[in-house]
Scaffold this motif. Sequence first.
Motif, PDB file in Angstrom:
ATOM      1  N   GLU A   5       0.832  -1.195   0.000  1.00 15.43           N
ATOM      2  CA  GLU A   5       0.000   0.000   0.000  1.00 15.43           C
ATOM      3  C   GLU A   5       0.878   1.261   0.000  1.00 15.43           C
ATOM      4  O   GLU A   5       2.018   1.235   0.459  1.00 15.43           O
ATOM      5  CB  GLU A   5      -0.913   0.020   1.224  1.00 15.43           C
ATOM      6  N   THR A   6       0.354   2.342  -0.538  1.00 17.80           N
ATOM      7  CA  THR A   6       1.059   3.628  -0.550  1.00 17.80           C
ATOM      8  C   THR A   6       0.140   4.666   0.086  1.00 17.80           C
ATOM      9  O   THR A   6      -0.352   5.572  -0.585  1.00 17.80           O
ATOM     10  CB  THR A   6       1.430   4.045  -1.986  1.00 17.80           C
ATOM     11  N   LYS A   7      -0.072   4.539   1.361  1.00 20.38           N
ATOM     12  CA  LYS A   7      -1.027   5.391   2.057  1.00 20.38           C
ATOM     13  C   LYS A   7      -0.594   6.854   2.098  1.00 20.38           C
ATOM     14  O   LYS A   7      -1.426   7.746   2.240  1.00 20.38           O
ATOM     15  CB  LYS A   7      -1.253   4.851   3.473  1.00 20.38           C
ATOM     16  N   ASP A   8       0.710   7.107   1.941  1.00 19.64           N
ATOM     17  CA  ASP A   8       1.172   8.490   1.954  1.00 19.64           C
ATOM     18  C   ASP A   8       0.789   9.225   0.683  1.00 19.64           C
ATOM     19  O   ASP A   8       0.757  10.452   0.646  1.00 19.64           O
ATOM     20  CB  ASP A   8       2.696   8.528   2.137  1.00 19.64           C
ATOM     21  N   VAL A   9       0.493   8.478  -0.381  1.00 19.30           N
ATOM     22  CA  VAL A   9       0.127   9.090  -1.663  1.00 19.30           C
ATOM     23  C   VAL A   9      -1.376   9.025  -1.884  1.00 19.30           C
ATOM     24  O   VAL A   9      -2.014  10.015  -2.232  1.00 19.30           O
ATOM     25  CB  VAL A   9       0.871   8.397  -2.831  1.00 19.30           C
ATOM     26  N   ALA A  10      -1.941   7.856  -1.726  1.00 14.03           N
ATOM     27  CA  ALA A  10      -3.365   7.656  -1.993  1.00 14.03           C
ATOM     28  C   ALA A  10      -3.978   6.795  -0.893  1.00 14.03           C
ATOM     29  O   ALA A  10      -4.212   5.600  -1.076  1.00 14.03           O
ATOM     30  CB  ALA A  10      -3.547   7.006  -3.365  1.00 14.03           C
ATOM     31  N   PRO A  11      -4.252   7.367   0.275  1.00 10.83           N
ATOM     32  CA  PRO A  11      -4.757   6.585   1.405  1.00 10.83           C
ATOM     33  C   PRO A  11      -6.106   5.932   1.149  1.00 10.83           C
ATOM     34  O   PRO A  11      -6.457   4.956   1.795  1.00 10.83           O
ATOM     35  CB  PRO A  11      -4.845   7.627   2.529  1.00 10.83           C
ATOM     36  N   TYR A  12      -6.853   6.461   0.178  1.00  8.37           N
ATOM     37  CA  TYR A  12      -8.180   5.940  -0.123  1.00  8.37           C
ATOM     38  C   TYR A  12      -8.143   4.744  -1.058  1.00  8.37           C
ATOM     39  O   TYR A  12      -9.162   4.094  -1.300  1.00  8.37           O
ATOM     40  CB  TYR A  12      -9.013   7.037  -0.797  1.00  8.37           C
ATOM     41  N   LEU A  13      -6.964   4.421  -1.596  1.00 11.20           N
ATOM     42  CA  LEU A  13      -6.868   3.487  -2.707  1.00 11.20           C
ATOM     43  C   LEU A  13      -6.130   2.218  -2.300  1.00 11.20           C
ATOM     44  O   LEU A  13      -5.124   2.275  -1.592  1.00 11.20           O
ATOM     45  CB  LEU A  13      -6.130   4.156  -3.874  1.00 11.20           C
ATOM     46  N   LYS A  14      -6.596   1.090  -2.773  1.00 10.69           N
ATOM     47  CA  LYS A  14      -5.897  -0.169  -2.587  1.00 10.69           C
ATOM     48  C   LYS A  14      -5.027  -0.441  -3.820  1.00 10.69           C
ATOM     49  O   LYS A  14      -5.513  -0.428  -4.947  1.00 10.69           O
ATOM     50  CB  LYS A  14      -6.891  -1.323  -2.406  1.00 10.69           C
ATOM     51  N   MET A  15      -3.742  -0.681  -3.587  1.00  6.77           N
ATOM     52  CA  MET A  15      -2.820  -0.906  -4.696  1.00  6.77           C
ATOM     53  C   MET A  15      -2.814  -2.359  -5.165  1.00  6.77           C
ATOM     54  O   MET A  15      -2.229  -2.685  -6.191  1.00  6.77           O
ATOM     55  CB  MET A  15      -1.407  -0.494  -4.284  1.00  6.77           C
ATOM     56  N   SER A  16      -3.448  -3.246  -4.424  1.00  5.10           N
ATOM     57  CA  SER A  16      -3.589  -4.633  -4.849  1.00  5.10           C
ATOM     58  C   SER A  16      -4.317  -4.682  -6.190  1.00  5.10           C
ATOM     59  O   SER A  16      -5.436  -4.177  -6.325  1.00  5.10           O
ATOM     60  CB  SER A  16      -4.391  -5.412  -3.796  1.00  5.10           C
ATOM     61  N   ASN A  17      -3.645  -5.262  -7.200  1.00  6.57           N
ATOM     62  CA  ASN A  17      -4.214  -5.376  -8.555  1.00  6.57           C
ATOM     63  C   ASN A  17      -4.397  -4.025  -9.245  1.00  6.57           C
ATOM     64  O   ASN A  17      -5.176  -3.887 -10.183  1.00  6.57           O
ATOM     65  CB  ASN A  17      -5.557  -6.116  -8.524  1.00  6.57           C
ATOM     66  N   TYR A  18      -3.681  -3.003  -8.804  1.00  7.59           N
ATOM     67  CA  TYR A  18      -3.764  -1.672  -9.431  1.00  7.59           C
ATOM     68  C   TYR A  18      -3.456  -1.786 -10.922  1.00  7.59           C
ATOM     69  O   TYR A  18      -2.528  -2.483 -11.346  1.00  7.59           O
ATOM     70  CB  TYR A  18      -2.756  -0.732  -8.765  1.00  7.59           C
ATOM     71  N   HIS A  19      -4.247  -1.099 -11.740  1.00  6.64           N
ATOM     72  CA  HIS A  19      -4.056  -1.077 -13.191  1.00  6.64           C
ATOM     73  C   HIS A  19      -3.473   0.291 -13.577  1.00  6.64           C
ATOM     74  O   HIS A  19      -4.213   1.237 -13.864  1.00  6.64           O
ATOM     75  CB  HIS A  19      -5.387  -1.273 -13.909  1.00  6.64           C
ATOM     76  N   MET A  20      -2.164   0.401 -13.581  1.00  3.11           N
ATOM     77  CA  MET A  20      -1.511   1.683 -13.891  1.00  3.11           C
ATOM     78  C   MET A  20      -1.413   1.887 -15.404  1.00  3.11           C
ATOM     79  O   MET A  20      -0.839   1.072 -16.121  1.00  3.11           O
ATOM     80  CB  MET A  20      -0.104   1.706 -13.293  1.00  3.11           C
ATOM     81  N   MET A  21      -1.990   2.984 -15.888  1.00  5.72           N
ATOM     82  CA  MET A  21      -1.839   3.288 -17.301  1.00  5.72           C
ATOM     83  C   MET A  21      -0.405   3.740 -17.572  1.00  5.72           C
ATOM     84  O   MET A  21       0.120   4.615 -16.881  1.00  5.72           O
ATOM     85  CB  MET A  21      -2.822   4.365 -17.757  1.00  5.72           C
ATOM     86  N   VAL A  22       0.205   3.124 -18.569  1.00  8.41           N
ATOM     87  CA  VAL A  22       1.582   3.431 -18.944  1.00  8.41           C
ATOM     88  C   VAL A  22       1.619   4.302 -20.202  1.00  8.41           C
ATOM     89  O   VAL A  22       2.406   5.245 -20.309  1.00  8.41           O
ATOM     90  CB  VAL A  22       2.381   2.130 -19.168  1.00  8.41           C
TER      91      VAL A  22
END
Length: 615
Positions: free
Chosen positions: A504-521
């Motif tokens: 998790e990156t709570k310092d950047v996006a505390p509302y968001l779960k990074m598990s299975n995050y789909h980052m647009m490249v």
Amino acid sequence: MKKLLSISLLFIGVILFAQDKAVNYVADNYTKKEVHIKMRDGVELFTAIYTPKDVSKKYPIIMQRTPYNSGPYREGQFKRSISPSETMMKEGYIVVYQDVRGRFMSDGLYDNMRGFIPNKKGKAATDEASDTYDTIDWLVKNVANNNGNVGTWGISYPGFYATYSLLSNHPALKAVSPQACIADFFFDDFHHNGAYLLSYWKVTPLFGPQKTKRTTEPWYKFSNIRTNDDYQFFLDAGPLSNLDKYYGKENEFWQQLKDHSSYDDFWQKRGILQHLNNIKPAVMTVGGWFDAEDLYGPLNTYTTIEKSSKNYNTIVMGPWSHGDWARNSAKQVIGNINFGDSISGYYQKNIEANFFRHFLKNNGKGANKLPEAYVFDTGRKEWKTYDAWPPENTEKQDFFLQGSQLTKMAKRNISFEEFISDPKKPVPYSEDIKQPGLTPRKYMTDDQRFAARRPDVIVFETEVLGDDTTLAGEILAKLQVSTTGTDADWIVKVVDVFPSDEPETKDVAPYLKMSNYHMMVRSEVMRGRFRNSFSKPEAFVANEKTAINIKLQDVFHTFKKGHKIQIQVQSTWFPFIDLNPQTFVDNIFYAKPEDFQKQTHRVYNDSKIEFTILK
């Protein structure tokens, strides 16, 4: 309590004093002079000149030409910071800002993306190259303590003018850094491959009406839309012609956009890439991998000069959105992704200042420590250097779109995936609720799960990667498609699917779960009517299999072991781009409500994505 209050007030006073000292660094260390420099045709351009107070030595001149204003105006009024960075400001340069022709305190008529005149005849034949030449010539002859060397720089539109300075051919111009530079308005900012970027609609007045006199204040007005929901606003507005009520005929640029919906002579003569031949000054082109506004410009400016000239030519691409490298953020965050600490500061001190110092202060002599390509791997989150861009040790590899898979194995039998594209329910480009027409930034790394779960978005992805895979260079989507209509847009997105155990990156996006995050490249659109020619739009034949090639801009991204590479294909991307009626009309800006029709689109399994992979 009184003691605590006194301490607090003292603390606040110290902070304000420190801020005041920082704000006044320019006033304390520079003198400012305002002049109107006469061009060869008699038109005078406002120019602000900041000169170091220490006159014991000579300094290079570093100049920015801008359509946005060179204020604060009036002598005795100082900018809070000058030159490309604090590092260079404190090293000492003669720093020059100029309002381009027709803007703010400069005279003449403004021409948006004014076309270059290769063979000028007579003093009346002027362009931004001749204005740059005349300005440089005046500066080196009239500004005291200059060492005869001039550099130019600029971000975004000023970046276009920096590129344009290369065409001035003034012998004193030694170093140029176009940054996030516009190269062609049919592929940058207001269009992508012919699709109109509706998300830029609100800023159209910035380039629209002509001013009638010298002014320090804006003479254009932005529309008051009275909503913060751009998706709903533009959906309710309907066809583009319904937006005319917000802009009168005095908005020259809005009318130009409407009347020139294809890549005709109007746009072609405003492109600058075709003129970048036999360039002499040193060039350092700078861009951001996640610049939603000007990504085409920097990559193609560097590539064009590399092919056509023998000068010193280098490129810097970092994990930035539009102009982030000129800021001083402790963390470099785009959307929900943190790329590291002090990245812009590192660039300013070790790359940018080095470039200008070498060519303007050291006359290009001695060892130059900069590589050909200074590029940031946005997957590994680290800088890399190469002797060429793309790196020489790369190869092209095809991945086929088969069923729900992205695979290197091509099937012999031809099948397809299909979806219904409805202009009344377009795919959003972002889940965020935004104001109408504000230029997007965050979406470039946004989580794409919301789109992957829609029925009008087709998803293809690899198995979980057993090894790191680095894409380093161009991506080309070679689609085989059909539609029940006679026109369509095709959007291709390259997505990094994170593993389920991603921290998790709570310092950047505390509302968001990074598990299975789909980052647009990377992502790009092709307006289907321009599949064969940007200047000659062509209808589809309904239900006929048709080839569509979409060039996605370069990336430098490592898909790590345990991740997956995903491709998303869709036909609406709203309101980043305007809606395609999906029935062919001569000019979409004049489409009628009845032209917008629901259609079924197919993507065949002999479609493929060509990646440039680092070996």
